[in-house]
Design a protein around this motif. Structure first.
Motif, short mmCIF file in Angstrom:
data_model
loop_
_atom_site.label_atom_id
_atom_site.label_comp_id
_atom_site.label_asym_id
_atom_site.label_seq_id
_atom_site.Cartn_x
_atom_site.Cartn_y
_atom_site.Cartn_z
N GLU A 286 -30.94 74.24 87.90
CA GLU A 286 -30.21 75.69 87.75
C GLU A 286 -29.50 76.04 88.03
O GLU A 286 -28.19 76.50 87.83
N GLN A 287 -28.56 75.60 89.74
CA GLN A 287 -27.25 76.80 89.95
C GLN A 287 -26.12 74.91 89.42
O GLN A 287 -24.77 75.91 89.34
N LEU A 288 -26.99 73.77 88.62
CA LEU A 288 -25.55 72.78 88.81
C LEU A 288 -25.35 73.60 87.04
O LEU A 288 -23.99 73.41 86.45
N ARG A 289 -26.00 74.04 85.91
CA ARG A 289 -25.87 74.68 84.72
C ARG A 289 -24.75 75.81 84.89
O ARG A 289 -24.37 76.05 83.87
N LEU A 290 -25.56 76.99 85.88
CA LEU A 290 -25.01 77.94 86.47
C LEU A 290 -22.88 77.72 86.67
O LEU A 290 -22.61 78.22 86.19
N ARG A 291 -23.34 76.61 87.34
CA ARG A 291 -21.75 75.73 87.61
C ARG A 291 -21.20 75.03 86.24
O ARG A 291 -20.56 74.78 86.50
N GLY A 292 -21.80 75.47 85.05
CA GLY A 292 -20.94 74.77 83.77
C GLY A 292 -21.17 72.54 83.76
O GLY A 292 -20.09 72.44 83.35
N VAL A 293 -22.46 72.95 85.18
CA VAL A 293 -22.29 70.80 84.80
C VAL A 293 -23.39 70.13 83.66
O VAL A 293 -24.48 71.64 83.64
N THR A 294 -23.84 70.18 82.87
CA THR A 294 -24.18 69.50 81.57
C THR A 294 -25.81 68.65 83.05
O THR A 294 -25.26 67.38 83.22
N THR A 295 -26.66 69.19 82.97
CA THR A 295 -27.24 68.81 83.33
C THR A 295 -28.75 68.17 83.32
O THR A 295 -29.53 69.26 81.96
N PHE A 296 -29.46 67.55 83.47
CA PHE A 296 -31.20 67.58 82.72
C PHE A 296 -31.99 66.90 84.59
O PHE A 296 -31.69 66.46 85.08
N ASP A 319 -21.02 62.54 80.95
CA ASP A 319 -20.25 63.46 81.94
C ASP A 319 -21.35 64.49 82.39
O ASP A 319 -21.47 65.09 81.96
N CYS A 320 -22.31 64.05 83.32
CA CYS A 320 -23.59 64.57 83.58
C CYS A 320 -24.39 64.44 84.63
O CYS A 320 -23.27 63.33 85.07
N VAL A 321 -25.15 64.94 84.84
CA VAL A 321 -26.46 65.11 86.22
C VAL A 321 -27.89 64.64 85.79
O VAL A 321 -28.31 66.06 84.66
N ILE A 322 -28.17 63.96 85.67
CA ILE A 322 -29.72 64.48 86.22
C ILE A 322 -29.95 64.22 87.34
O ILE A 322 -30.26 63.45 88.04
N VAL A 323 -30.74 65.07 87.55
CA VAL A 323 -31.75 65.37 88.88
C VAL A 323 -33.30 65.55 88.59
O VAL A 323 -33.53 65.64 87.87
N SER A 324 -33.59 64.05 89.74
CA SER A 324 -35.08 64.12 89.82
C SER A 324 -35.80 63.63 90.87
O SER A 324 -35.24 63.87 92.26
N THR A 325 -36.95 63.89 91.39
CA THR A 325 -38.02 63.68 92.18
C THR A 325 -38.37 62.03 92.39
O THR A 325 -37.05 61.07 91.40
N SER A 326 -39.27 61.11 92.61
CA SER A 326 -39.18 60.06 93.28
C SER A 326 -39.62 59.59 92.00
O SER A 326 -39.56 58.43 90.97
N THR A 327 -39.74 59.97 90.75
CA THR A 327 -39.56 59.31 89.55
C THR A 327 -38.51 58.63 88.81
O THR A 327 -39.06 57.73 88.16
N LEU A 328 -38.27 59.08 89.08
CA LEU A 328 -36.66 57.86 88.75
C LEU A 328 -36.28 56.67 89.57
O LEU A 328 -35.27 56.10 89.57
N GLU A 329 -37.31 56.55 90.90
CA GLU A 329 -36.75 55.60 91.58
C GLU A 329 -37.28 54.48 91.43
O GLU A 329 -35.88 53.61 91.59
N LEU A 330 -38.00 54.19 90.85
CA LEU A 330 -38.95 52.79 90.21
C LEU A 330 -37.75 52.50 88.98
O LEU A 330 -36.74 53.43 88.56
N GLY A 331 -38.48 51.26 88.25
CA GLY A 331 -37.15 50.59 87.51
C GLY A 331 -36.71 50.93 85.97
O GLY A 331 -36.50 50.31 84.71
N ILE A 332 -37.50 53.13 85.82
CA ILE A 332 -36.66 53.40 84.26
C ILE A 332 -35.25 52.81 84.38
O ILE A 332 -34.56 54.08 84.85
N ASP A 333 -35.41 52.53 83.36
CA ASP A 333 -33.64 52.59 82.71
C ASP A 333 -32.81 54.31 81.84
O ASP A 333 -33.40 54.41 81.01
N VAL A 334 -32.11 54.17 82.77
CA VAL A 334 -31.25 55.33 82.11
C VAL A 334 -30.14 55.15 82.25
O VAL A 334 -28.85 56.63 82.04
N GLY A 335 -29.89 53.59 81.30
CA GLY A 335 -28.17 53.65 81.43
C GLY A 335 -27.47 53.55 82.57
O GLY A 335 -27.89 52.99 83.77
N ASP A 336 -26.44 53.30 82.13
CA ASP A 336 -25.67 52.85 83.44
C ASP A 336 -24.69 53.56 84.36
O ASP A 336 -24.20 55.12 83.45
#
Length: 722
Positions: A286-296, A319-336
């Protein structure tokens, strides 16, 4: 293309053709080279490499070659993952590899439509991707002829095997594999894929289950001699394998400040931010979106559709940010990825290595991680973790001891699977696997019969009325999952599921409208359906709150990491870049906690409010063991944390010496709160004494306790920081 020792030439020629011409590989990576020989000869193995080290191909290419060479038919290879999302992510790759040979791959889990699963039963895929829970659901389902479906199995690949082995899902997986092996009628070759761990040999022995000591096995780990902080030799072609990772530690003091830093730095880059709680993910998003950052956002309480939308959009954006718990720690591909950012610190060095390995995959890039500490405690934890990492230390993977509740669950599941099981024959299904040896499991069987979970007809056991009452709803689905999850409400905007939230947010008193924070957005609650555990929401302008409860949510740091925090306070800096704010925070931490550490041993302090603490810096489990073993010196409140044990206010050096001498002769298991027992799934299917003993043994650290007892102790009247 040929590899060292001709390993490439041992692969099926059709595979070899496509590796060169379809994948465009000029060579196999070292792990892939070294895995070919042992896997082709049927050895069990653990393949060890950092994230993006080519582990999947290292296992699959030789196993598909075996399938072709020996003419395996039907479903011959199981590929087991801890996460459904990881299975979905891998499916396209495995469909490509099997398709080259005219074979097929398919995924089976709870999100797969019933029609697709029915087709798989008649058109069996050569490679089946699944989770342990879905595999067991197949075994107990009345709609699946598991003997026909699994009769052709020859091998199983367990991806992220270290993630299984460290908790009860690992014991569940091993037990299910033993049952599947009996159905297949042959020993299954077992191949584990793992990131860097501290004890790969022990991990392999555990994975072999009943086959340990009976089947040939080896650890394949080309980079074993390289410290975790160094680059791996099997980094992606074109990357910078010789470059040291770029690690920086900063202290920002609050989540809002972290959002400001993330919004200002690294613009134009794709950033993955890890948080240690779902609530922090939501608030930072929420804080990142309030600062105009494209956030997932990504965490376990978001709906599957919401997570997939976020991950797909993130993979395509720049130009973006994805915020995650450990769900994206393992080998799920989210691109470069360009950059990984960590708020405070993960619980383990192994987790940090997984996260660090998400970066540095493109040519000309370097692995990197920026730590942003939002609290004093988080800052010290981050410094300690980075110090241990720099020493080349990684946690050994230790399966939880005495999984008696898993034994109870498996006995019930076997009776569901077979309908009736011989009282003298049930142990044969687990082939002597430790926890299922008759002398260990017999008390559990007796209790299940006495309490009505199992019924007896002569020498046959079958599901009893108590099991029907507790687990029978929805075709015993609750019996296939080994964790107890707190109840949550599904959050719906119209017909669209957003995710799930803690019921406390829907029942506690609030002034004004009730608002939730979910998927990084605020929602106004318009209707609550308590019977069906659903709530309906509409978009709102800010003001939402996020909250989740979980059993055992307290973070427990290892003795090694807690000791490293002591080393930091005694003057050892983690050898990474420290910002000016981080250096100031480090100086402040050392000044505030100066009275709690002593290079010569441990410290007992008396605070201004009269509270006495023994600063062991031994870790939570060791301290819990010490608290139980020092009844004459420890406070009746028995409060401990990672760093200290609360003592009686009237403790004296003389009383202390007597108490320590007694404890050194006889250490005790920690006392267990009844609430903790209720959080152990299937605990009700155990005698109460065995359920408490299971948890007590898991909470104990006798070695750490003995080390603390053996160290000199200094008494001081200095006030300790609280």
């Amino acid at each position: 293309m040929t590899g060292e020792g001709g390993a490439f030439d041992l692969l099926d020629p059709v595979l070899g053709h496509h590796i060169v011409n379809s994948l465009g590989w000029r060579s196999l990576r070292p792990l892939q080279e070294q895995a070919v020989g042992p896997l082709l000869t049927g050895e069990d193995a653990v393949l060890l490499a950092p994230t993006a080290g080519g582990k999947t191909e290292a296992a699959v290419f030789p196993l598909l070659t075996r399938a072709e060479r020996h003419g395996w038919q039907g479903t011959s290879l199981l590929y087991v993952c801890p996460l459904r999302a990881l299975l979905n992510n891998l499916l396209a790759r495995l469909e490509t590899y099997t398709g080259w040979l005219g074979r097929t791959a398919a995924v089976w889990h709870g999100d797969v439509a019933t029609g697709r699963r029915r087709r798989m039963l008649t058109e069996r895929p050569d490679v089946l991707l699944t989770t342990p829970e879905s595999l067991e659901a197949m075994l107990v389902s009345v709609h699946v002829d598991h003997r026909a479906f699994l009769s052709g199995l020859h091998c199983v690949v367990v991806d992220e095997v270290h993630a299984f082995a460290g908790d009860d899902r690992g014991w569940h997986l091993l037990a299910v594999l033993e049952r599947v092996q009996r159905i297949a009628g042959r020993p299954l070759q077992r191949v584990g894929l793992s990131a860097t761990v501290g004890n790969p040999g022990e991990l392999l022995a555990w994975l072999q289950g009943s086959g340990h000591g009976r089947r040939p096995a080896r650890v394949v780990a080309p980079e074993t001699a390289i410290p975790p902080g160094a680059a791996a030799p099997d980094s992606p072609p074109g990357g910078t394998p010789d470059a040291a990772p770029d690690i920086e530690l900063d202290y920002v003091g609050s989540l809002g400040n972290a959002a400001t830093v993330i919004a200002a730095l690294h613009r134009g880059e794709k950033r993955l931010v890890f948080c240690e709680s779902r609530r922090a993910v939501e608030e930072l998003g929420e804080q990142l979106r309030l600062r105009g950052v494209t956030t997932f956002l990504s965490h376990a309480s978001l709906s599957v559709a919401e997570r997939r939308r976020a991950e797909a959009a993130f993979a395509e954006a720049r130009d973006c940010v994805i915020v995650s718990t450990s769900t994206l720690e393992l080998g799920i591909d989210v691109g470069d990825l360009d950059r990984v950012i960590q708020l405070d610190a993960p619980a383990t060095v192994a987790s940090f290595l997984q996260r660090l390995g998400r970066t540095g995959r493109r040519p000309g890039t370097t692995r990197n991680c920026l730590f942003l500490a939002v609290s004093d405690e988080g800052f010290l934890a981050a410094a300690a973790l980075l110090l241990q990492w720099s020493r080349g230390w990684v946690e050994p993977v230790a399966p939880p001891p005495e999984p008696r509740h898993i034994v109870a669950q498996q006995l019930l599941a076997l009776c569901l699977q077979e309908h009736r099981v011989g009282d003298a024959l049930w142990a044969e299904w687990w082939h002597g696997l430790g926890p299922f040896e008759p002398r260990t499991a017999a008390p559990v069987v007796r209790h299940l019969v006495e309490q009505g979970y199992l019924d007896r007809d002569g020498d046959l056991l079958f599901i009893g009325p108590e099991a029907e009452r507790r687990f029978g709803h929805r075709h015993f689905m609750n019996l296939t999952a080994v964790f107890t999850a707190p109840p949550e409400f599904t959050v719906l905007n119209g017909r669209t599921e957003i995710g799930r939230t803690d019921p406390d947010l829907l029942t506690e008193e609030v002034e004004g409208p009730r608002k939730l924070l979910l998927a990084g957005r605020s929602w106004l609650v318009t209707y609550i359906d308590f019977r069906r555990r659903r709530c309906f929401v509409e978009p709102a302008e800010g003001g939402g709150r996020a909250k989740w409860s979980s059993f055992g949510s307290t973070r427990i740091h290892s003795s090694a990491l807690t000791r490293a925090a002591r080393d930091v306070l005694l003057g050892t800096d983690p050898p990474v870049r420290l910002t000016r704010r981080a250096r100031a925070a480090l100086a402040e931490a050392r000044a505030v906690r100066a009275g709690t550490v002593d290079p010569a041993g441990t410290v007992i302090t008396r605070r201004a409010d009269g509270e006495v603490r023994w600063w062991t810096w031994a870790g939570h489990r060791a301290n819990a063991t010490l608290a139980a073993s020092l009844p004459t010196a420890v406070s009746v409140h028995h409060r401990v944390d990672d760093c200290w044990v609360r003592l009686r206010a009237d403790v004296t050096p003389t009383l202390w010496r007597t108490a320590v001498a007694d404890a050194a002769e006889r250490l005790c298991l920690p006392e267990i709160d009844e609430r903790a027992v209720k959080g152990l799934k299937f605990a009700d299917a155990l005698p109460a004494s065995l359920a408490r003993a299971t948890l007590a043994q898991r909470m104990a650290d006798p070695e750490g306790a003995r080390r603390a007892l053996a160290e000199p102790v200094s008494f001081t009247q200095a006030e300790a920081e609280g």
